[in-house]
Scaffold this active site. Structure first.
Site: not given
Length: 316
Positions: A59, A61, A63-64, A137, A208, A266
């Site tokens: 996805h 976000h 942090d990814h 998510h 996530d 995570h």
């Protein structure tokens, strides 16, 4: 199959855990799953190699994905000319393409951004495929399952040579390929000397997610399930609010799927130094192997019928 955990932290990095990143090496193919900030440095630190042709994003976000511009720019500096495929959830192509040109310039090598949905075969190789998996998510998101084809059954050379009198040579290859051969006036069928097909390996990476039936189905009998384990039971409500999973919930998914091994990733910064507690909570629901990898943990996943052990090493 080697799996290197490049980043195991939750949304915020720590001094010992990088944001999300997983490098899978299979028979020379290197596949990168998620690319959090600093992923390229982690690849250097742990010696995974840089010849990646496919990046699978769960996805968008930060942090990814925030490691993607730096990594693609480094490849540019290295005069890369090999095409790169970036796979991301449906509806996110524009965001990924904007990210890739964040400096105002696009990579000089070909980059293709594909959009995927749960159930899609994202990568189809001769001996394995990568499928998108349905997750839950707060945004458009998918997980991924690397599923190997069944392998040929074992060839019974002792029977072929001793009982049937077939000398070593091309006829062995023909039989092992599933075709009959003529020998001493009779037709030898492959099943006379070739055993039942042997299962390949299955690796599932969720990114996530809340616990979902889609992951349970994708991880059926999985050799390794890498699942969101952001929280412990003390923050179960927070996991629900943020669409993450607790260690115990991830373990229930692994148990329902009949997976062999579970890796919890995570991790929230709340659990710095508390990996053993999360493992303990997961073990209450899952009888298989459960562990919380650190950055630089590398596991070697054997074939289901192999005598080799599941190997865990710490790099760096």
């Amino acid at each position: 199959m080697r799996v290197t955990f490049l980043g195991t932290s939750g949304a915020v990095p720590t001094t010992v855990r990088n944001p999300s990143g997983l490098l899978v090496e299979r028979e020379g193919d290197r596949l990168l799953f998620d690319c959090g900030e600093g992923t390229q440095r982690q690849m250097m630190r742990y010696g995974t190699g840089f010849d990646v042709e496919h990046v699978f994003l769960t996805h968008t976000h930060g942090d990814h994905i925030f490691g993607l511009p730096g990594l693609t720019q480094t490849w540019d500096f290295q005069d890369r000319d090999t095409p790169l495929a970036v796979h991301a959830p449906a509806g996110t192509r524009d965001r990924i393409e904007t990210l890739l040109s964040a400096t105002g310039e696009s990579p000089s090598y070909p980059v293709r951004v594909t959009q995927v949905s749960a159930g899609d075969v994202v990568l189809d190789r001769e001996a394995y495929e990568v499928r998108a998996v349905g997750v839950n998510h707060r945004t458009n998101a998918v997980g991924y399952a690397l599923v190997e084809d069944d392998r040929k059954g074992e060839f019974d050379r002792e029977k072929a040579e001793g009982e049937l009198g077939i000398p070593p040579g091309p006829k062995y290859s023909t039989l092992h390929a599933g075709e009959p051969v003529e020998h001493d006036g009779r037709t030898i069928q492959p099943e006379e000397v070739v055993g039942e097909p042997r299962s390949g390996r299955r690796l599932v990476y969720t990114g996530d997610t809340r616990p979902t039936d889609g992951v349970v189905e994708a991880a059926e009998g999985a050799d390794l399930l890498v699942h969101d384990g952001t929280f412990g039971e003390d923050h179960r409500e927070r996991a629900l609010e943020t669409a993450h999973s607790t260690a115990r919930e991830a373990a229930q998914v692994a148990s329902d799927a009949g997976a062999k091994r579970l890796a919890l990733t995570h991790l929230s910064t709340r659990y710095t130094g508390q990996a053993a507690e999360l493992e303990s909570q997961a073990a209450e629901r899952f009888d298989g192997t459960v562990f919380v990898p650190d950055d630089g943990t590398q596991v070697t996943v054997p074939y289901p019928d192999s005598d080799r052990e599941f190997q865990v090493d710490q790099l760096g």
